[in-house]
Scaffold this motif. Structure first.
Motif, PDB file in Angstrom:
ATOM      1  N   MET A   1       0.363   4.056   0.954  1.00  0.00           N
ATOM      2  CA  MET A   1       0.198   4.842   2.169  1.00  0.00           C
ATOM      3  C   MET A   1       0.708   4.092   3.404  1.00  0.00           C
ATOM      4  O   MET A   1       0.491   4.539   4.529  1.00  0.00           O
ATOM      5  CB  MET A   1      -1.264   5.242   2.362  1.00  0.00           C
ATOM      6  CG  MET A   1      -1.736   6.352   1.434  1.00  0.00           C
ATOM      7  SD  MET A   1      -0.682   7.823   1.479  1.00  0.00           S
ATOM      8  CE  MET A   1      -0.919   8.358   3.183  1.00  0.00           C
ATOM      9  N   ALA A   2       1.353   2.955   3.204  1.00  0.00           N
ATOM     10  CA  ALA A   2       1.923   2.242   4.350  1.00  0.00           C
ATOM     11  C   ALA A   2       2.967   3.136   5.012  1.00  0.00           C
ATOM     12  O   ALA A   2       3.508   4.051   4.382  1.00  0.00           O
ATOM     13  CB  ALA A   2       2.563   0.930   3.888  1.00  0.00           C
TER      14      ALA A   2
ATOM     15  N   CYS B   1      -3.912   0.384   6.038  1.00  0.00           N
ATOM     16  CA  CYS B   1      -3.190  -0.873   5.947  1.00  0.00           C
ATOM     17  C   CYS B   1      -2.418  -1.110   7.241  1.00  0.00           C
ATOM     18  O   CYS B   1      -2.347  -0.248   8.111  1.00  0.00           O
ATOM     19  CB  CYS B   1      -2.262  -0.877   4.740  1.00  0.00           C
ATOM     20  SG  CYS B   1      -0.888   0.263   4.877  1.00  0.00           S
TER      21      CYS B   1
ATOM     22  N   ASN C   1       0.851  -1.173   0.000  1.00  0.00           N
ATOM     23  CA  ASN C   1       0.000   0.000   0.000  1.00  0.00           C
ATOM     24  C   ASN C   1       0.901   1.242   0.000  1.00  0.00           C
ATOM     25  O   ASN C   1       1.794   1.366   0.836  1.00  0.00           O
ATOM     26  CB  ASN C   1      -0.865  -0.047   1.268  1.00  0.00           C
ATOM     27  CG  ASN C   1      -1.939   1.016   1.279  1.00  0.00           C
ATOM     28  OD1 ASN C   1      -1.712   2.160   0.908  1.00  0.00           O
ATOM     29  ND2 ASN C   1      -3.123   0.624   1.717  1.00  0.00           N
TER      30      ASN C   1
ATOM     31  N   TRP D   1      -6.026  -3.086  -0.401  1.00  0.00           N
ATOM     32  CA  TRP D   1      -6.905  -3.501   0.688  1.00  0.00           C
ATOM     33  C   TRP D   1      -6.597  -2.736   1.959  1.00  0.00           C
ATOM     34  O   TRP D   1      -5.438  -2.412   2.243  1.00  0.00           O
ATOM     35  CB  TRP D   1      -6.760  -4.996   0.954  1.00  0.00           C
ATOM     36  CG  TRP D   1      -7.196  -5.779  -0.219  1.00  0.00           C
ATOM     37  CD1 TRP D   1      -8.487  -6.095  -0.562  1.00  0.00           C
ATOM     38  CD2 TRP D   1      -6.371  -6.322  -1.241  1.00  0.00           C
ATOM     39  NE1 TRP D   1      -8.482  -6.800  -1.743  1.00  0.00           N
ATOM     40  CE2 TRP D   1      -7.219  -6.948  -2.162  1.00  0.00           C
ATOM     41  CE3 TRP D   1      -4.998  -6.323  -1.458  1.00  0.00           C
ATOM     42  CZ2 TRP D   1      -6.721  -7.586  -3.304  1.00  0.00           C
ATOM     43  CZ3 TRP D   1      -4.514  -6.953  -2.582  1.00  0.00           C
ATOM     44  CH2 TRP D   1      -5.374  -7.569  -3.475  1.00  0.00           C
ATOM     45  N   VAL D   2      -7.632  -2.502   2.709  1.00  0.00           N
ATOM     46  CA  VAL D   2      -7.444  -1.843   4.002  1.00  0.00           C
ATOM     47  C   VAL D   2      -8.311  -2.540   5.047  1.00  0.00           C
ATOM     48  O   VAL D   2      -9.327  -3.151   4.730  1.00  0.00           O
ATOM     49  CB  VAL D   2      -7.812  -0.338   3.932  1.00  0.00           C
ATOM     50  CG1 VAL D   2      -6.747   0.439   3.186  1.00  0.00           C
ATOM     51  CG2 VAL D   2      -9.177  -0.116   3.299  1.00  0.00           C
TER      52      VAL D   2
ATOM     53  N   ARG E   1     -11.679  -2.404   0.006  1.00  0.00           N
ATOM     54  CA  ARG E   1     -10.683  -2.119  -1.030  1.00  0.00           C
ATOM     55  C   ARG E   1     -10.805  -0.647  -1.395  1.00  0.00           C
ATOM     56  O   ARG E   1     -11.894  -0.167  -1.681  1.00  0.00           O
ATOM     57  CB  ARG E   1     -10.939  -2.992  -2.260  1.00  0.00           C
ATOM     58  CG  ARG E   1      -9.863  -2.887  -3.324  1.00  0.00           C
ATOM     59  CD  ARG E   1     -10.015  -4.035  -4.320  1.00  0.00           C
ATOM     60  NE  ARG E   1      -9.259  -3.835  -5.549  1.00  0.00           N
ATOM     61  CZ  ARG E   1      -7.995  -4.197  -5.714  1.00  0.00           C
ATOM     62  NH1 ARG E   1      -7.350  -4.774  -4.731  1.00  0.00           N
ATOM     63  NH2 ARG E   1      -7.385  -3.999  -6.864  1.00  0.00           N
TER      64      ARG E   1
END
Lengths: 212, 604
Positions: free
Chosen positions: A192-193, B463, A190, B457-458, B452
């Motif tokens: 935004m991780a 996450c 992701n 995916w969150v 999603r």
């Protein structure tokens, strides 16, 4: 020390393997375990020949090949953006900026960042140049545009797509793909991780194969 | 189009004529590398082979049971953890290494795998309820060049290069384990290092557990290449209780050969894993598939579509779906049915007769299959659920009929069948502590939203972040909680796995679950637009010597590609007498090696 030994071991092994008629079921190449630095040895990979070598244009108007110039022999982080995107892209770009800071001097030397526009008609090199300047992106972080079809091909090859409603560009801005091309090692996360998590992952694929 | 191609391949396994045709296509399959693929998730084909050529044999085969190296009140030497108490601890030593394994039948060469003790799957760990064991997992997964045996098709002039130094963390899946031994994705170790894991086995009942890799970012690939094995938790007391109520589950004698223990005659664990292979029989893991990787070769206990010789009697099979992303629905040929007796966390309260059983990744199901009336026959285990990409299977089963393995039933039994099993719907083993699962006792209902967003995916909107806890306030050990898990990611299914504790399922979309889901579970398949409620009482370790269950644990989607894409949350558990305000938890490192501050995420 070990890095050098591998470069010698591979051709030596080829000869050795030919000379032995019944090698053991699983013979190790050498003791201690041999391994090679990332930029020393290419590893045959099922991804050889997989990435398209289409031409893209950087924010500085430089024409580059996706595979030959951006991926080959590099550790690279790739995401998709578009400058008209007001929701997520500014945040992912700022997050990548933090990742770039954490990677420090490695950026532009052993790690490269690549942000590709999924709205290439609007995102001309000049528009991307202004965007890159706003993000204060250093050398080693390129913003790219090109033919829509070529970009679609790249995006799908990197696994950044949805099987339904794939024409919605905002669906492609959440993912960060990173890889170590000569090692054939790829991951996705992701975008935004947390920067710490992303950098740990990038460092792991940079390290893999080198014994520390 | 590729979707259709894969369906055709599955169908191809149906008839002999089709099968021969596919086999004849083996040579052209060598060329499939050159073909350009426009979608990263396109389904490349593995080389063809004839099913049931591989034989699974008890007594010389995979997985076998890992032998202990030591029993004592202290470890083999001072480097091992010791527990100075009356009950002896059992010590094991498992080396993770790269080895060759015969997965595809001859004439295909063996496959280089990453395995516990070099096996695919890893050796079975046999443990007893409430009996502590220690396993030293040694990582010897170095990147090297490997020379293949001369008889291999692979060009022996050219050593195979597997350059990866593999970083690992080992999860005790289904175990009630102290946080630092649970396999947190951040507690990793690389080649040349080892880590000792202490398993107190303080579950509430016996069960079919497993152990597998859980390294941050790399779980999917590491498990795909072989890092998974069974962990069977047995309970003599449970067997006695059953016997008192007239039930004797099939087990048989210990199978031993050459001084090694291979398991029991009629109680057989079977792990089903779909895998993709290159034409040279090496594993083909598509690194740029982020949807969930599917294979077209179905391995059972590490053999591609094998056969197993059985006697005309009752068998207990412990099924594990060890696949990365494929959901199966298993059915038997010959009008045979499964008597389901167990799920993830041990035996069911009531047995239930089922003609087919759906299993998501990481789920376990225990069944009794009665071959008594099938002397001299061959019974095929089929998958009847079509799935063409990582998003999830078809809604309805029946679209395919893919052979997974075959049971070759002998003419006669070697000994009388003394097993006695309950009939459909009859009582088996009630939950030991039914009062732990009363919704009225729940102190909190937590909402877990799987979604999603922007193509990723969150969980509850973001996450996985090791520096954040998704349980705010923290889980308090000794209390009962309901978790309401909702999947609103249209078009996707997610098998959600929660670490630390077994749960009882309450309902799916408000509808009480069937008999088959009334046992204890740790992995729940959450369908599209489905809300599943589960309940548990969080228990601490009963003995202080084993430490406590406070600390960080994760919960995540067990589609392993989703998990690696950080579709994971983290929970913080605290001791019952913990009265520190939540601000303190924000900055309290709770597991070895984790020193970062942890923020609490407010619930949605």
């Amino acid at each position: 020390m070990r890095h050098e030994s591998v470069r010698r071991t591979i051709p030596a092994l080829v000869l050795l393997a030919g000379a032995l008629s019944a090698p053991a079921a699983l013979a190790l190449a050498g003791e201690p375990p041999a391994a090679a630095a990332v930029d020393d040895v290419r590893v045959p990979s099922s991804l050889d020949g997989y990435f398209p070598d289409v031409t893209l244009v950087t924010q500085d108007g430089r024409r580059v090949r996706f595979y030959s110039d951006l991926l080959r022999d590099k550790v690279v982080l790739i995401n998709f953006i578009f400058t008209r995107c007001k929701d997520l892209c500014p945040r992912t770009t700022m997050n990548l900026r933090r990742v770039q800071e954490l990677l420090g001097d490695a950026v532009g030397r052993s790690v490269y960042l690549v942000s590709i526009s999924v709205d290439p008609v609007n995102d001309t090199p000049a528009v991307l140049k202004a965007y890159a300047d706003r993000a204060d992106a250093p050398i080693g972080w390129d913003f790219l545009t090109g033919d829509q079809e070529d970009i679609e091909l790249i995006r799908r090859k990197l696994g950044v797509f949805d099987r339904e409603e794939d024409d919605n560009p905002t669906l492609h801005t959440g993912m960060l793909v990173y890889g170590n091309e000569p090692r054939g090692k790829w991951n996705a996360v992701n975008a935004m991780a947390s920067p710490d998590l992303i950098v740990r992952g990038v460092r792991r694929i940079m390290d893999q194969g080198s014994v520390r | 189009l590729p979707i259709r191609a894969s369906k055709r391949k599955e169908d191809a396994m149906l008839t002999r004529r089709e099968l021969l045709k596919t086999t004849a296509m083996a040579a052209p399959a060598l060329l499939h590398f050159g073909r350009s693929r426009s979608w990263a998730s396109d389904f490349p084909s593995s080389p063809a082979f004839t099913p049931f050529r591989n034989e699974l044999r008890l007594g010389d085969g995979v997985p076998g049971v890992v032998p202990d190296i030591w029993k004592g009140r202290t470890g083999p030497d001072s480097s091992w953890p010791s527990f100075d108490e009356e009950q002896e601890t059992i010590y094991y030593d498992i080396e993770m290494r790269k080895e060759l394994a015969h997965i595809l039948p001859a004439p295909y060469p063996p496959t280089l795998i990453w395995g516990y003790n070099g096996q695919f799957p890893g050796p079975t760990i046999e443990a007893q309820l409430d009996r502590r064991i220690v396993v030293r997992f040694r990582n010897n997964l170095w990147g090297r060049e490997y020379r293949m045996p001369a008889r291999c098709h692979h060009n022996e002039q050219e050593p195979r290069v597997d350059a990866e130094d593999v970083t690992t963390s080992i999860h005790h899946h289904g175990g009630h384990t102290v946080a630092k031994h649970d396999g947190h994705p951040c507690l990793t170790f690389g080649p040349g290092k080892y880590r000792d894991y202490v398993y107190a086995n303080t579950s509430t009942r016996g069960g079919t557990l497993w152990y597998h890799d859980h390294c941050e970012d790399d779980t999917a690939r590491n498990v795909f290449r072989g890092l998974a094995g069974f962990y069977l938790l047995r309970s003599d007391e449970e067997d006695r209780t059953l016997r008192e109520s007239g039930i004797v589950l099939p087990k048989g004698e210990r199978v031993e050969s050459g001084g090694k223990f291979y398991g029991y005659q009629f109680d057989v664990p079977l792990v089903i894993q779909d895998r993709l292979f290159n034409a040279d029989a090496s594993l083909n893991y598509p690194l740029l598939n982020h949807e969930g990787v599917l294979g077209d070769v179905y391995c059972v206990n590490g053999k591609a579509q094998p056969r197993l010789a059985v006697e005309p009697r009752r068998y207990r099979f412990r099924l594990l779906n060890g696949s990365n992303a494929r959901v199966y629905e298993f059915a038997l040929g010959g009008d045979l049915k499964f008597l389901q007796i167990g799920s993830d966390g041990g035996l069911l309260p009531q047995a239930v007769l089922r003609s087919s059983i759906r299993m998501a990744p990481a789920e376990r199901v225990e069944v009794v299959v009665d071959f008594t009336n099938y002397s001299d026959q061959r019974i095929v285990l089929y998958n009847i659920l079509e799935q063409t990409d990582g998003r999830g299977p078809a809604d309805e089963a029946g679209g395919v009929r893919t052979p997974i393995m075959r049971f070759d039933v002998a003419a006669l039994c070697s000994s009388p069948d003394d097993s006695r099993v309950p009939r459909d719907g009859q009582k088996l083993l009630p939950l030991n502590s039914e009062e732990d699962y009363r919704p009225a006792d729940a102190v909190i209902t937590r909402d877990i939203l799987l979604h999603r967003q922007h193509g990723v995916w969150v969980v509850n909107g973001s996450c996985y972040d090791p520096a954040r806890s998704n349980t705010c306030p923290p889980v308090k050990l000794g209390t009962t909680e309901i978790w309401r898990i909702k999947n609103s990611s249209g078009g996707w299914v997610h098998p959600l796995h929660i670490h630390l504790e077994e749960f009882k399922m309450l309902d799916r979309n408000g509808v009480p679950v069937g008999l088959h889901e009334q046992g204890l579970k740790d992995t729940f398949l959450i369908g599209e637009n489905e809300t599943v409620r589960v309940i548990t009482k969080w228990r601490d370790q009963p003995k202080a010597v084993d430490g406590h269950n406070d600390g960080f644990y994760v919960f995540h989607c067990h589609n392993l590609e989703h998990e690696d894409m950080a579709m994971m949350g983290q929970m913080l558990s605290v001791l019952p007498d913990d009265t520190s305000p939540s601000i303190v938890h924000d900055f309290m490192p709770r597991i070895d090696g984790l020193t970062w501050p942890v923020k609490c995420q407010e619930p949605l």
